[in-house]
Design an enzyme around this catalytic site. Sequence first.
Site, PDB file in Angstrom:
ATOM      1  N   ASP A 524       0.802  -1.319  -0.143  1.00 43.43           N
ATOM      2  CA  ASP A 524       0.038  -0.024   0.164  1.00 43.43           C
ATOM      3  C   ASP A 524       0.894   1.186  -0.095  1.00 43.43           C
ATOM      4  O   ASP A 524       1.704   1.273   0.639  1.00 43.43           O
ATOM      5  CB  ASP A 524      -0.992   0.071   1.256  1.00 43.43           C
ATOM      6  CG  ASP A 524      -1.848  -1.008   1.438  1.00 43.43           C
ATOM      7  OD1 ASP A 524      -1.544  -2.120   0.789  1.00 43.43           O
ATOM      8  OD2 ASP A 524      -2.214  -1.251   2.447  1.00 43.43           O
ATOM      9  N   GLU A 750       3.475  -6.829  12.925  1.00 44.63           N
ATOM     10  CA  GLU A 750       3.366  -6.526  11.558  1.00 44.63           C
ATOM     11  C   GLU A 750       4.527  -6.288  10.812  1.00 44.63           C
ATOM     12  O   GLU A 750       4.795  -6.791   9.464  1.00 44.63           O
ATOM     13  CB  GLU A 750       2.093  -5.635  11.070  1.00 44.63           C
ATOM     14  CG  GLU A 750       1.934  -5.415   9.659  1.00 44.63           C
ATOM     15  CD  GLU A 750       0.241  -4.510   9.783  1.00 44.63           C
ATOM     16  OE1 GLU A 750       0.114  -4.448   8.644  1.00 44.63           O
ATOM     17  OE2 GLU A 750       0.534  -3.713  10.692  1.00 44.63           O
TER      18      GLU A 750
END
Length: 783
Positions: A524, A750
């Site tokens: 992203d 993450e």
Amino acid sequence: MKIKTILTPVTCALLISFSAHAANADNYKNVINRTGAPQYMKDYDYDDHQRFNPFFDLGAWHGHLLPDGPNTMGGFPGVALLTEEYINFMASNFDRLTVWQDGKKVDFTLEAYSIPGALVQKLTAKDVQVEMTLRFATPRTSLLETKITSNKPLDLVWDGELLEKLEAKEGKPLSDKTIAGEYPDYQRKISATRDGLKVTFGKVRATWDLLTSGESEYQVHKSLPVQTEINGNRFTSKAHINGSTTLYTTYSHLLTAQEVSKEQMQIRDILARPAFYLTASQQRWEEYLKKGLTNPDATPEQTRVAVKAIETLNGNWRSPGGAVKFNTVTPSVTGRWFSGNQTWPWDTWKQAFAMAHFNPDIAKENIRAVFSWQIQPGDSVRPQDVGFVPDLIAWNLSPERGGDGGNWNERNTKPSLAAWSVMEVYNVTQDKTWVAEMYPKLVAYHDWWLRNRDHNGNGVPEYGATRDKAHNTESGEMLFTVKKGDKEETQSGLNNYARVVEKGQYDSLEIPAQVAASWESGRDDAAVFGFIDKEQLDKYVANGGKRSDWTVKFAENRSQDGTLLGYSLLQESVDQASYMYSDNHYLAEMATILGKPEEAKRYRQLAQQLADYINTCMFDPTTQFYYDVRIEDKPLANGCAGKPIVERGKGPEGWSPLFNGAATQANADAVVKVMLDPKEFNTFVPLGTAALTNPAFGADIYWRGRVWVDQFWFGLKGMERYGYRDDALKLADTFFRHAKGLTADGPIQENYNPLTGAQQGAPNFSWSAAHLYMLYNDFFRKQ
């Protein structure tokens, strides 16, 4: 050629000894810190994720914590409820046991710990001992065994209270809001039942926070009679025993009336033969560890991280629910936007690759879940997208498909590593029926890319965006918003977009199709797709660069009859070209397995064409790295669509040809040199998502700096593939030493800060866990 390996008795004994030790769950206490006592429904960390790490298993929709001290001992705090697509805490204490002898409360000392597959509490006093073991019995029910040892009669008291406060960050309240005030229709109610109690919940359809059907219940059932008193949102249950007793309690989170009805028979069976279910859970986890921990060369620290990865992936497993009819695995059960049964293809390919080695049935199910919503001919919403795999599926369908979900996303798909994942499941299981099942789905997916995302028809697909209300008007004109000062205007059409870009009278442009294209890459807002902060862009221009270097262009993709199919960025991405190279190779392997030699031959030819193109067109000899390529109006003389987009800097897409095996040795040598350069990617935690020299680099930027474990692993495997294993091992060692919390009891994150090693993003993150497991299972074996 098959090679027979003969093991000596001593070797066999060592391997058996290692396997037996590795499979013993008791050797892995508190691998993840599961203590906590939530005080808020949304008890968030600094990044708006739930800050505790509840124990989930067997695809369950509720989770439990360990007590964090005397106030919570005797219970498993913070019942975490998955309310369709979100995680929300129900209570701090719920069904907390206290023991009374001769009218006095027994003063226990507490030992509480987790092991893979269970939570354990041991309460010890002079004349009374209590041992509590909690495991999951079904995908909707957990089972608590409570062994009480005493020579005297005892009174047992359980209590609990529903949370009232709404939200906090790092323990500090964000407001004085209450749950009832924020969600007046939630209508939580505790009721006594024949053998326990239940909490019922009203219907709430808060799209981005809380989703309940109006039929959901949290049920507690006990194996001995209790007397329950309820006072609003509090309860107390009491029982008397004459001495040593073992009792059992079930906890069930049931999300629909159908689930409530269906689970009752299961609950009765669990309480009728609890030992069977506890043993089944124990054996199941022993099997995970036996299958998964097979590397005798790994250090104890590496093995412990592998166990953490196995626990994380199994904890993010969700059983079927709502629109998802298969078991699946989510990115993070505690993640703000990653919970419930939200399922992405990009995450799935990696999760399944790893889980094939210890939980192959769920690896298959996760992949099936993704393909269960692959677009079929005649689809009512997007008939032009046959073969397309949606970016996100979840409990609730989108409004276009008749639901009320906000997370469901068909604006884009994800990179084509599906065949890579499917083949790994086959390599582990040798299940040819699996290949036969998946092959036609993979072919349809492959064909979609070439039909709907290859604007210039040269066999090298682009990233892009689907035809969607978020991207275009009803008549098919692409939407974009022009911002200048405090004004903004939404316009439409590629011709208008080109005029706006040419005039340059704007501060910034917001283009939904650009966002979707970056999502489609799995990275992203990466620099290669034109994303850069204003301050960074100003600095870039001040240093002699052009703003237009960061402006992306688009093309409409249309069928032969003129139907709008969607949009492509006018650039060919080197990572997607590399993934398609692998996709062709794996499809060729599958075609061979299935006795389709002509199809295998065709896919091998396509792979070779892609490799030639990648090395001819996407490698820049000046900067010695691979890049995306601009698509110009006319191809260059060498057949390339355009020149490499060097000006947007280096990113992990540059080592994708190495990971996928498409690079030449000479080009790989050059790329590895860049990867090992401390001024580029060899940082405190190495191989981040933008080089230090990238104009859009920021150590805290999601995909323009942070270290993601998948891209890190792709880099290591690419280096290994081209003869740089020793250098890759050094980077792996650096990662393990510098990524904070990894080898302690913190959850797997993450991503990580490349300059400091700080944990970033969602905790309990699946694809990080998957790649850490791969490092253990494959990379850390002696060659």
